[in-house]
Design a protein around this motif. Structure first.
Motif, PDB file in Angstrom:
ATOM      1  N   VAL A  64       0.984  -1.307  -0.154  1.00  0.00           N
ATOM      2  CA  VAL A  64       0.107  -0.581   0.275  1.00  0.00           C
ATOM      3  C   VAL A  64       0.996   1.106  -0.229  1.00  0.00           C
ATOM      4  O   VAL A  64       1.873   1.331   0.743  1.00  0.00           O
ATOM      5  N   HIS A  65       0.514   2.684  -0.850  1.00  0.00           N
ATOM      6  CA  HIS A  65       0.641   3.660  -0.581  1.00  0.00           C
ATOM      7  C   HIS A  65       0.100   5.117   0.252  1.00  0.00           C
ATOM      8  O   HIS A  65      -0.636   4.904  -0.402  1.00  0.00           O
ATOM      9  N   PHE A  66       0.209   5.149   1.316  1.00  0.00           N
ATOM     10  CA  PHE A  66      -0.616   6.203   2.472  1.00  0.00           C
ATOM     11  C   PHE A  66       0.015   7.196   2.379  1.00  0.00           C
ATOM     12  O   PHE A  66      -0.410   8.171   3.160  1.00  0.00           O
ATOM     13  N   ARG A  67       0.710   8.015   1.257  1.00  0.00           N
ATOM     14  CA  ARG A  67       1.248   8.626   0.549  1.00  0.00           C
ATOM     15  C   ARG A  67       1.641  10.189   2.488  1.00  0.00           C
ATOM     16  O   ARG A  67       2.131  11.011   2.336  1.00  0.00           O
ATOM     17  N   GLU A  68       1.404   9.730   3.359  1.00  0.00           N
ATOM     18  CA  GLU A  68       2.108   9.956   4.372  1.00  0.00           C
ATOM     19  C   GLU A  68       3.521  10.029   4.871  1.00  0.00           C
ATOM     20  O   GLU A  68       4.381   8.925   5.246  1.00  0.00           O
ATOM     21  N   GLU A  94       3.465  -0.627   3.861  1.00  0.00           N
ATOM     22  CA  GLU A  94       3.396   0.681   2.850  1.00  0.00           C
ATOM     23  C   GLU A  94       4.764   0.639   2.786  1.00  0.00           C
ATOM     24  O   GLU A  94       5.578   0.803   3.655  1.00  0.00           O
ATOM     25  N   MET A  95       4.942   1.364   1.671  1.00  0.00           N
ATOM     26  CA  MET A  95       5.815   1.699   0.385  1.00  0.00           C
ATOM     27  C   MET A  95       6.609   3.466   0.760  1.00  0.00           C
ATOM     28  O   MET A  95       6.115   4.248   1.599  1.00  0.00           O
ATOM     29  N   PRO A  96       8.330   3.352   0.559  1.00  0.00           N
ATOM     30  CA  PRO A  96       8.819   3.872   0.464  1.00  0.00           C
ATOM     31  C   PRO A  96       8.723   5.477  -0.239  1.00  0.00           C
ATOM     32  O   PRO A  96       9.188   5.967   0.010  1.00  0.00           O
ATOM     33  N   ASN A  97       8.098   5.220  -0.762  1.00  0.00           N
ATOM     34  CA  ASN A  97       7.435   6.521  -2.134  1.00  0.00           C
ATOM     35  C   ASN A  97       7.424   7.509  -1.166  1.00  0.00           C
ATOM     36  O   ASN A  97       6.380   8.012  -2.148  1.00  0.00           O
ATOM     37  N   THR A  98       7.342   7.925  -0.203  1.00  0.00           N
ATOM     38  CA  THR A  98       6.024   9.250   0.300  1.00  0.00           C
ATOM     39  C   THR A  98       7.426  10.416  -0.222  1.00  0.00           C
ATOM     40  O   THR A  98       8.551  10.658  -0.315  1.00  0.00           O
ATOM     41  N   ASN A  99       7.414  12.071   0.681  1.00  0.00           N
ATOM     42  CA  ASN A  99       8.050  12.868   0.265  1.00  0.00           C
ATOM     43  C   ASN A  99       7.999  13.507   1.991  1.00  0.00           C
ATOM     44  O   ASN A  99       7.790  14.009   2.560  1.00  0.00           O
ATOM     45  N   PRO A 100       9.434  13.077   2.270  1.00  0.00           N
ATOM     46  CA  PRO A 100      10.766  12.503   2.437  1.00  0.00           C
ATOM     47  C   PRO A 100      10.517  11.497   2.233  1.00  0.00           C
ATOM     48  O   PRO A 100       9.493  10.663   3.085  1.00  0.00           O
ATOM     49  N   THR A 101      11.432  10.888   1.448  1.00  0.00           N
ATOM     50  CA  THR A 101      11.913   9.280   1.318  1.00  0.00           C
ATOM     51  C   THR A 101      11.994   8.229   2.085  1.00  0.00           C
ATOM     52  O   THR A 101      12.328   9.007   2.987  1.00  0.00           O
ATOM     53  N   THR A 102      11.061   7.053   2.356  1.00  0.00           N
ATOM     54  CA  THR A 102      11.581   6.032   3.677  1.00  0.00           C
ATOM     55  C   THR A 102      12.570   5.613   3.409  1.00  0.00           C
ATOM     56  O   THR A 102      12.855   4.790   2.656  1.00  0.00           O
ATOM     57  N   PHE A 125       6.845  -0.477   7.655  1.00  0.00           N
ATOM     58  CA  PHE A 125       7.006   0.206   6.342  1.00  0.00           C
ATOM     59  C   PHE A 125       8.137  -0.167   5.461  1.00  0.00           C
ATOM     60  O   PHE A 125       9.324  -0.487   6.600  1.00  0.00           O
ATOM     61  N   PHE A 126       8.237  -0.617   4.967  1.00  0.00           N
ATOM     62  CA  PHE A 126       9.094  -0.992   3.924  1.00  0.00           C
ATOM     63  C   PHE A 126      10.246  -0.005   3.684  1.00  0.00           C
ATOM     64  O   PHE A 126       9.953   1.114   3.692  1.00  0.00           O
ATOM     65  N   VAL A 127      11.502  -0.040   3.777  1.00  0.00           N
ATOM     66  CA  VAL A 127      12.845   0.677   3.432  1.00  0.00           C
ATOM     67  C   VAL A 127      13.234   0.906   1.905  1.00  0.00           C
ATOM     68  O   VAL A 127      12.981  -0.034   1.197  1.00  0.00           O
ATOM     69  N   GLY A 128      13.200   2.340   1.228  1.00  0.00           N
ATOM     70  CA  GLY A 128      13.925   2.413   0.297  1.00  0.00           C
ATOM     71  C   GLY A 128      15.134   2.265   0.106  1.00  0.00           C
ATOM     72  O   GLY A 128      15.972   2.830   0.357  1.00  0.00           O
ATOM     73  N   ALA A 129      15.649   1.360  -0.835  1.00  0.00           N
ATOM     74  CA  ALA A 129      17.000   1.197  -1.329  1.00  0.00           C
ATOM     75  C   ALA A 129      17.565   2.144  -2.856  1.00  0.00           C
ATOM     76  O   ALA A 129      16.206   2.722  -3.624  1.00  0.00           O
ATOM     77  N   THR A 130      17.986   2.975  -2.586  1.00  0.00           N
ATOM     78  CA  THR A 130      19.076   3.556  -3.383  1.00  0.00           C
ATOM     79  C   THR A 130      20.166   3.290  -3.711  1.00  0.00           C
ATOM     80  O   THR A 130      20.962   2.787  -3.347  1.00  0.00           O
ATOM     81  N   THR A 131      20.974   3.848  -4.541  1.00  0.00           N
ATOM     82  CA  THR A 131      22.032   3.907  -4.561  1.00  0.00           C
ATOM     83  C   THR A 131      22.738   5.207  -4.147  1.00  0.00           C
ATOM     84  O   THR A 131      24.343   5.069  -4.209  1.00  0.00           O
TER      85      THR A 131
END
Length: 447
Positions: A64-68, A94-102, A125-131
């Motif tokens: 899910v993406h709950f936007r907060e 819940e997914m990490p594409n919020t603002n700021p990202t998780t 809450f998932f943590v998002g992978a980045t480079t």
């Protein structure tokens, strides 16, 4: 009479697990299931008559993406978890594409703090992978409150996009838990933007983000998974091309798992775009009936492990922008159960399969402690469903802050009648009970 007393007793229901469905009772004490079977000689402080109802574990929606924070105008943690509870969902990831990202420890902690006293269901809450955060992922995936690391191969911007094979390999080598994957090939998607017609229409969406993009990305991540010996979970599979790849990976013992969404099984192009336009625009796209039927075949042969809603709301004002400026995503956490039970009513699915793929397997894949099963010793997160109730889903029913659903006007069969969360009634006859009582989910190492 046995001296055992229950806080809550669910009587006369049809208890459904992945293995069986049979009449019985459920005794609950101190938030746990403590007895199952014929409990007619027992008493309790509160009794629920589940006659003619199915008694199942509360659903766990793993996408899910709950936007907060940052996008609360279209959803927040209170409204999103409320929508979940109305849909019989007692746990969300819940997914990490919020603002700021998780993508940091502080961002994850912030979401956990925001959820306290506001969440109507349990949460992680998932943590998002980045480079940039690869060196921190081994620590981040073990933090309380997270099931692990999410990877966006496509359909993301900024730091959350991990698009190159060497970057993906670094991420997988850095973690031990199963990584959910958004598998679209970013390079192909970007290259195909030039194919947009002079008069764009949402029906072009599955052409521009074509099946080949999903196939290429899935091939790439499965190859890297094999090389690194790290498990991956392919999200929202949408094509006829991916299930054979996933089935092959499963045969090689890679612990590969996959998700299918209700909307990819329900809608098909071009009809859905002609009727609903941008409201059914999502990534990866809803595709043709041929792809949809291939997904059903894959479901029937055991390729998919979980159902997930990919609840990703936007406001009607945002969706009203002309394609392709319109954002991708649709709400779905509230309707997932009813859509799945509608498939049961149509003879395409069984209640036991729903319990397997929306309750038991999600908890197993992510090591969610004490959740997902209707068994003694498990937490008393339970949903009671009327499988025979048919009703038109109307906009007035929508709990999501976005205020709309692609299922408006659809006759759905199978509705939530009661939800028990942590051994206490949380939803009864379409009415919230008490105050938000959702708790942080706890994660062991998944299988």
């Amino acid at each position: 009479m046995d001296s055992v007393q229950f806080d809550l007793l669910i009587r006369n229901g049809t208890l459904v697990t992945s293995a069986f469905a049979e009449l019985g009772d459920v005794g609950i004490k101190d938030g746990k299931i403590v007895a199952i079977g014929s409990l007619e000689d027992r008493n309790a402080e509160t009794t629920i008559d589940a006659n003619h109802l199915l008694v199942i574990p509360g659903l766990i929606d793993t996408q899910v993406h709950f936007r907060e924070p940052g996008l609360e105008h279209k959803e927040d943690l209170e409204s999103g978890t409320r929508a979940a509870l109305f849909g019989g969902v007692t746990g969300i990831l819940e997914m990490p594409n919020t603002n700021p990202t998780t993508t940091t420890a502080s961002a994850l902690t912030d979401k956990l703090i925001r959820s306290r006293g506001r969440a109507w269901c349990n949460y992680g809450f998932f943590v998002g992978a980045t480079t940039e955060n690869v060196d921190d992922l081994a620590f981040l995936e073990k933090m309380p409150g997270t099931p692990g690391i999410k990877i966006f191969m496509g359909s993301s911007t900024g730091p959350l996009l991990v698009g190159e094979d060497d970057e993906l390999e670094r991420v997988l080598r850095s973690v031990t838990k199963r990584c959910p994957i958004h598998a679209e090939d970013e390079a192909r998607n970007r290259g195909r933007k030039s194919l947009l017609s002079a008069h764009p229409h949402p029906r072009e969406h599955p052409f521009l983000r074509d099946a080949e993009s999903a196939k290429i990305a899935t091939q790439r991540i499965l190859r890297i998974s094999k090389e690194t010996k790290k498990p991956v979970h392919i999200l929202h599979v949408s094509t006829a091309d991916e299930p054979p790849l996933i089935a092959e990976a499963k045969q090689f013992g890679l612990c590969t798992t996959a998700e299918v969404t209700p909307q990819h099984l329900y809608f098909s192009a071009p009809d859905c775009y002609d009727r609903l336009g941008t409201l059914v625009q999502m990534n990866p796209p809803i595709r043709s009936a041929e792809h949809r039927e291939a997904l059903w075949m894959a479901l029937d042969t055991g390729v998919f492990d979980v159902f997930g809603s990919d609840h990703a709301p936007h406001t009607l004002e945002e969706k009203a922008q002309p394609y392709p400026k319109s954002p991708s995503g649709m709400p779905g956490v509230q309707t997932m159960l009813s859509v799945l039970f509608t498939f049961v009513a149509h003879g395409k699915l069984t209640a036991s399969k729903i319990v397997e793929m929306a309750c038991e397997k999600p908890a197993e894949l992510y090591g969610i402690r004490g959740k997902g099963k209707l068994e003694v010793g498990f937490d008393a997160d339970i949903t009671l469903v009327d499988p025979n109730r048919s009703q038109v889903f109307e906009r007035s029913m929508v709990q999501s802050k976005c205020g709309w659903s692609p299922y408006e006007g659809e006759i759905l069969t199978g509705w939530v009648e009661h939800v028990v969360l942590g051994g206490r009634s949380a939803l009864q006859s379409g009415q919230l009970v008490d105050v938000p009582s959702g708790q942080m989910l706890r994660f062991d190492q998944a299988r």
